[in-house]
Design an enzyme around this catalytic site. Structure first.
Site, PDB file in Angstrom:
ATOM      1  N   GLU B 133       0.815  -1.226   0.000  1.00 54.00           N
ATOM      2  CA  GLU B 133       0.000   0.000   0.000  1.00 54.00           C
ATOM      3  C   GLU B 133       0.845   1.272   0.000  1.00 54.00           C
ATOM      4  O   GLU B 133       0.480   2.269  -0.626  1.00 54.00           O
ATOM      5  CB  GLU B 133      -0.934  -0.025   1.220  1.00 54.00           C
ATOM      6  N   LYS B 209       4.370   4.544 -10.293  1.00 52.46           N
ATOM      7  CA  LYS B 209       3.078   4.454  -9.619  1.00 52.46           C
ATOM      8  C   LYS B 209       1.944   4.216 -10.626  1.00 52.46           C
ATOM      9  O   LYS B 209       0.997   3.477 -10.339  1.00 52.46           O
ATOM     10  CB  LYS B 209       2.841   5.716  -8.803  1.00 52.46           C
TER      11      LYS B 209
END
EC number: 1.1.1.3
Lengths: 444, 444
Positions: B133, B209
């Site tokens: 995460e 990302k």
């Protein structure tokens, strides 16, 4: 515990076929391959329990799936999706499913806000998964982030717009100047409010969600009885206008806030927000929830808070998660003792900012006298404003004959002190009326 | 697989003690009871592997925990937290841990964007949990919602501000009129940008990302090589001023978007957003990610995107989840086949809106000639604007001697058609210069 090998399909029983239920049924039938792929094993909808098999629905459910025998369906399914709403028979059916070890997915906030702790304990006893993301915030993933993503942090506050009906009504009042009754009628006409709007406008729906959010955030067995609840029926056009003139907007917020070493206050009430606050721009049927945690800081979650299609996304996400757990043979463990006990506190223990609107005599020394009352009760004033002069009929009166409006915004103060301050103010000769007292959230 | 009974503590090995690692170590030592309660079993930090045990750190790690022997630590721990960053030795250590069946928590976006699929496959082979995460969006829960909450839905687009450094620089340029170099120096002085800012300003960090977000959203094995990447070094003060004059702001966005039946385009580039767009008001070091799914509709996740303390929240949340899985004896299952294969498409296949800024001759018929070029390439024009007249030195020139500025915003068009349109425009005699071409995201 119910288990299925990868070869035989996981069976799903759906209870209820309202706006959310019909969409869930549609996806389970039309997108069975998608859901099976996500689970990693075939899934099969084996029945949909309804009261009336002939009733018209948003999606035409195949006749062979419809049944009025909910109990038999519960007894056959590996996974039960409960979308009946209300306390019974939903509660008994969920309990029955969990006791069999079947996974349960529900969006039933009213039930969870009363019996959530008890049902979670039953689930832990039998190792069955119990998921309820759809109960708060419609499509918005909010409960899973609170329960899992923030499980290594300490949440201090959860605050959100969690009822689309009241948000729509307040929004209409703010942008069109509509009165409450007219905005409500319009919401009913558009299908945003029900024929009996009590649960929404009196704040009960938001209070159930506040209990669920608070219970998860603070690992405590809160119920709706722990929530201080004020609806929006007393909010007037004048309140909204006065707020707007000072740069605020009024929103119905559900707030669960921890006061270290004391406990948590859970509350639902109309709240003033500065127009620059991120929650201030959440419009219409959208929902948004702020979460503040010690390490993570401020987080916001935003999305569609209601509606059959959006809410079905949360139900199906829960279904996939629960099905994966069953497929993995995972036994859900009994929750461990919480790291700290957080008792529910009465509203008197809340500390927040307040906005007080008064009509006062237009005399020398009035402000000093009023400021003294605040100081005597240890309520510190952040801002004072005298926006205009009112006449006896409420119109702005420029010749100062009849009195002045005085608006005060306090620094954070305890609810009890504020209540005492207001009582003292009302008794002053120079205060003709305290026209409104509203709580304010200024910080994000 | 590594398992621990409720009685014996789960052992944790931490690799790296930078700004995030030091905070994770602090919480595991100072808040051991909290983390143990959340896991439901005692946890114990057994070592912190660093390159230099004497280096100063944000939190003073007890000397007996520090070691330079990362491999031995990996071989002893039930759970490994990897916060070294970079490809090696991080990759080899994670692989080593997973092959032992130890759980792994990492925030290593660079590694995941290259070897994420391979590491996930290794984890599935041995049944070990692998959580990451913290690799995207700092403290913001975004990967878990995509992977779990939206697992019953079809995500069509993910779009976010995922790099705080470039967001800070663009924000400074926008609000203070600073040049890129000055804004970068200021960011370096404040610690928001590194001495070598390449990975941030060239968009590589955001591209990693984008690969991670796209891979999870579309269940596809994307890597950073699949991402079209443009940084912010070419963004000029003039671009930002022109954008501002038209009501836009420039943000570096990471976008992963699916085009049905074709595949997905992953891209990072400076993007124009209307100032009313929710992402437009995301300031400084904050991050925000929009997710659009077929049923859920639009969702937004917002919070602190970087920093040791906020990011440690995501790491510890993953740690608690992984520890619970180990405690429950859950074996993570091999991912099933995705419901559909989504190939990565080249940027030429993207369809988005564009903003084109030109200097054109101030003659009759110019607009018609230019409009014809767009039409010939099937690029439809949404808006055309002639905001002022420029002189040769770039100053506004009110006597129209030298030419006019023309700004065009297109409807969604294919990147390839747009490129051909721009090439044709440049060859026109009446077009003196195409001063900027930027992609625009108008819809939320």
């Amino acid at each position: 515990m119910t288990m299925a090998s990868a070869a035989e399909p996981l069976t799903i029983g759906l209870l209820g076929a309202g706006s959310v239920g019909a969409q869930v049924a549609r996806t389970l039938v039309e997108e069975r391959d998608l859901i099976s792929a996500r689970v990693g094993a075939p899934v099969r909808l084996i029945g949909v329990a309804v009261r009336d098999v002939e009733a018209p629905r948003d999606w035409r459910i195949p006749g062979e799936l419809l049944t009025t025998d909910a109990e038999s369906l519960v007894d056959q399914a590996d996974l039960v999706i409960e979308l009946l709403g209300g306390l019974e028979p939903a509660g008994a059916l969920i309990d029955r499913a969990l006791r069999r070890g079947a996974g349960v997915v529900t969006g039933n906030k009213a039930l969870l806000a009363v019996r959530g702790g008890e049902l979670a304990a039953t689930a832990a006893e039998t190792g069955a998964p119990l998921h309820f993301e759809a109960s708060v915030g419609g499509a918005i993933p909010i409960l899973r982030p609170i329960q899992e993503s923030l499980s290594g942090d300490r949440i201090t506050k959860v605050m959100g717009i969690v009822n689309g009906t009241t948000n729509y009504i307040l929004d209409q009042m703010d942008t069109t100047g509509a009165a409450f009754e007219d905005a409500l009628s319009e919401a009913q006409r558009l299908g945003y409010a029900e024929a009996d709007p009590t649960a929404d406008v009196e704040g009960h729906d938001a209070a159930a969600k506040a209990a669920i959010l608070g219970a998860l955030a603070f690992h405590a067995p809160f119920t709706i009885d722990d929530v201080h609840c004020e609806g929006i029926t007393a909010v007037t056009g004048a309140d909204i206008e006065a707020a707007a003139a000072s740069g605020y907007v009024i929103k119905l917020l559900a707030i669960a806030e921890k006061f270290d070493g004391e406990g948590a206050v859970l509350r639902v009430h109309p709240t003033l927000l500065p127009r620059t606050h991120p929650l201030a721009s959440v419009r219409g049927a959208f929902n948004a929830v702020f979460v503040v945690a010690e390490n993570a800081g401020e987080l916001m979650f935003y999305g569609q808070g209601a509606g059959g299609v959006p809410t079905s996304s949360a139900v199906l996400g829960d279904l996939v998660s629960a099905a994966r757990l069953l497929r993995q043979g995972t036994t859900v463990l009994e929750p461990s003792e919480p790291a700290e006990i957080v008792p529910a506190l009465p509203i008197e223990k809340a500390r927040t900012q307040y906005y007080i609107d008064m009509e006062v005599a237009d005399e020398e020394g009035v402000i000093a006298e009023i400021a003294r009352v605040f100081a005597d009760h240890h309520v510190s004033i952040e801002a004072m404003r005298q926006p205009g002069i009112v006449s006896v009929d409420g119109e702005v009166d420029t010749d100062h004959d009849n009195g002045a409006v005085l608006q005060v915004v306090t620094h954070p103060a305890q609810e009890k002190s504020l209540a005492e301050t207001v009582a003292t103010l009302k008794a002053l000769e120079v205060v003709r009326a305290v026209t409104s007292v509203l709580r304010v959230e200024i910080e994000q």
